[in-house]
Design a protein around this motif. Structure first.
Motif, short mmCIF file in Angstrom:
data_model
loop_
_atom_site.label_atom_id
_atom_site.label_comp_id
_atom_site.label_asym_id
_atom_site.label_seq_id
_atom_site.Cartn_x
_atom_site.Cartn_y
_atom_site.Cartn_z
N ARG A 191 51.26 35.57 49.92
CA ARG A 191 50.40 36.47 49.16
C ARG A 191 48.94 36.13 49.42
O ARG A 191 48.59 34.99 49.74
N ILE A 192 48.07 37.11 49.20
CA ILE A 192 46.64 36.93 49.48
C ILE A 192 46.02 35.87 48.58
O ILE A 192 45.15 35.11 49.00
N LYS A 193 46.48 35.77 47.31
CA LYS A 193 45.93 34.77 46.42
C LYS A 193 46.38 33.37 46.83
O LYS A 193 45.62 32.41 46.68
N SER A 272 40.78 39.31 43.53
CA SER A 272 41.58 38.63 44.56
C SER A 272 40.70 37.64 45.32
O SER A 272 40.41 36.56 44.84
N ALA A 276 40.65 39.79 51.09
CA ALA A 276 41.25 41.03 50.59
C ALA A 276 40.23 42.15 50.60
O ALA A 276 40.52 43.28 51.00
N LYS A 277 39.02 41.84 50.18
CA LYS A 277 37.94 42.84 50.18
C LYS A 277 37.60 43.26 51.60
O LYS A 277 37.42 44.45 51.89
N TRP A 280 39.95 45.75 53.15
CA TRP A 280 39.69 47.11 52.66
C TRP A 280 38.50 47.72 53.41
O TRP A 280 38.54 48.88 53.81
N ASN A 292 46.43 46.23 54.58
CA ASN A 292 46.07 45.50 53.36
C ASN A 292 47.06 44.35 53.20
O ASN A 292 48.09 44.30 53.89
N PRO A 293 46.79 43.39 52.32
CA PRO A 293 47.68 42.22 52.20
C PRO A 293 49.13 42.58 51.90
O PRO A 293 50.04 41.97 52.46
N HIS A 294 49.36 43.56 51.03
CA HIS A 294 50.73 43.92 50.67
C HIS A 294 51.47 44.56 51.85
O HIS A 294 52.66 44.29 52.06
#
Length: 345
Positions: A191-193, A272, A276-277, A280, A292-294
């Motif tokens: 995950r991105i976090k 986040s 992540a930014k 986008w 995007n991360p997902h």
């Protein structure tokens, strides 16, 4: 010119940033055991008709913290439930009923069904905890539902990722850092976090492993993932460049992904992180449909299946708490499952 585009000295092989669509070897994933359950102290039994909501929330917050619930989740519960109290003007737990819940939901105007469903879910979570504490005899709210038409989100494609990696300027720190982050998301599915929380101690270069402690994982369970030679080479190079950046800006930390001034990316952008930014921004700048991360995480899951991993292994690799979440990532639907099962009749 922005510091985020400062040039970096690196002799790194740009071929390492090539996305390989096919890979013969299966990735192996090891999941460690669950964290021990934390027991909480018992409290005196109380008459629900005399329990003020403010007092109840204090007890619930203590229980949530002791059980290891994420601070962000606790804050969200508190914010949503306090708004519920303001809208419905209730003071005691026994004043809450289905009519009050509908009153709260009706207070939202021009809100998507998915958002409304999320708010209802949080209200139910708080009330369910009250029920667990014996403050309610029944879950009177369980039949309140918001119908949501959900669509399966698509994974990104290797073509899109390859295009993005070709466009990023790897002679700049931000471009190199983001390129390495994208490849790590693609090759591990984290995950991105979690990516933003990675530190040098999480990289076992000798054994080519990514070792993730429970505190940086959404499900609070530790996980070990394999790394390939190319990924290890890129991470070594990034760590070396990070040392110079931290020294220049007098920062002391051992995080893997930093801003251009040497602070962890997780401290730069809410909710986040900076990468992540940036993803986008890149998708808008270069008209990339689904980066995007997902979507990258979904691509990782689907690639595991293509290479022969069963759904249980994929679920472990994604650190999912149940197979339902994994099925969603794989884009499975009832018709597809039925069609595939027919081969086993």
């Amino acid at each position: 010119m922005s510091k985020s585009f400062n040039k970096v000295n690196t002799n790194i092989d740009l071929d390492l940033f090539t996305i390989k669509a096919e890979k013969d070897s299966k990735e192996k994933v090891i999941k460690k055991t669950n964290n021990p359950i934390v027991k909480i102290d018992s409290f005196d039994d109380m008459d629900s008709r005399n329990i003020q909501i403010g007092h109840a929330l204090k007890i619930l917050n203590q229980q949530w913290r002791l059980s290891g619930l994420r601070p962000r989740t606790i804050d969200s519960y508190n914010y949503n439930f306090k708004r519920f109290v303001e809208v419905t003007d209730v003071e005691y737990l026994h004043e809450i009923n289905n009519e009050k819940i509908y009153q709260y939901l009706s207070s939202f105007q021009n809100v998507k069904d998915t958002s409304l469903h999320g708010r209802l879910k949080q209200i139910k979570a708080v009330l369910s905890k009250c029920h667990d504490n014996g403050w309610y005899n029944s879950k009177f709210w369980k039949n309140i539902k918001i119908k949501v038409n959900t669509s399966v989100k698509e994974a990104t494609t290797e073509k899109e990722l390859a295009l993005l990696l070709s466009l990023l300027d790897k002679s700049t720190y931000s471009g190199l850092r983001d390129s390495i982050a994208i490849l790590l998301l693609y090759k591990t599915g984290i995950r991105i976090k979690t990516l933003g929380a990675l530190r040098e101690q999480n990289i076992d270069f000798d054994n080519m492993l990514l070792k993730l402690q429970g505190e940086i994982m959404k499900a609070h369970r530790p996980l070990i993932l394999p790394l390939d030679d190319e990924m290890c080479t890129l991470l070594r190079e990034l760590i070396s460049i990070n040392d110079d950046i931290r020294k220049e800006h007098r920062e002391k930390n051992d995080y893997i992904f930093l801003s251009n001034i040497g602070v962890p990316i997780s401290n730069t952008v809410s909710p986040s992180n900076l990468i992540a930014k940036n993803l986008w921004v890149y998708s808008k700048k270069w008209n990339l449909k689904n980066v995007n991360p997902h979507s990258i995480r979904r691509l990782y899951a689907q690639n595991l299946v293509k290479r022969g991993a069963d759904i249980n292994l994929v679920s472990h690799a994604l650190a999912h708490s149940n197979l339902t979440s994994t099925s969603i990532y794989l884009g499975l639907n009832p018709n597809t499952v039925a069609k595939n099962l027919r081969d086993f009749l």
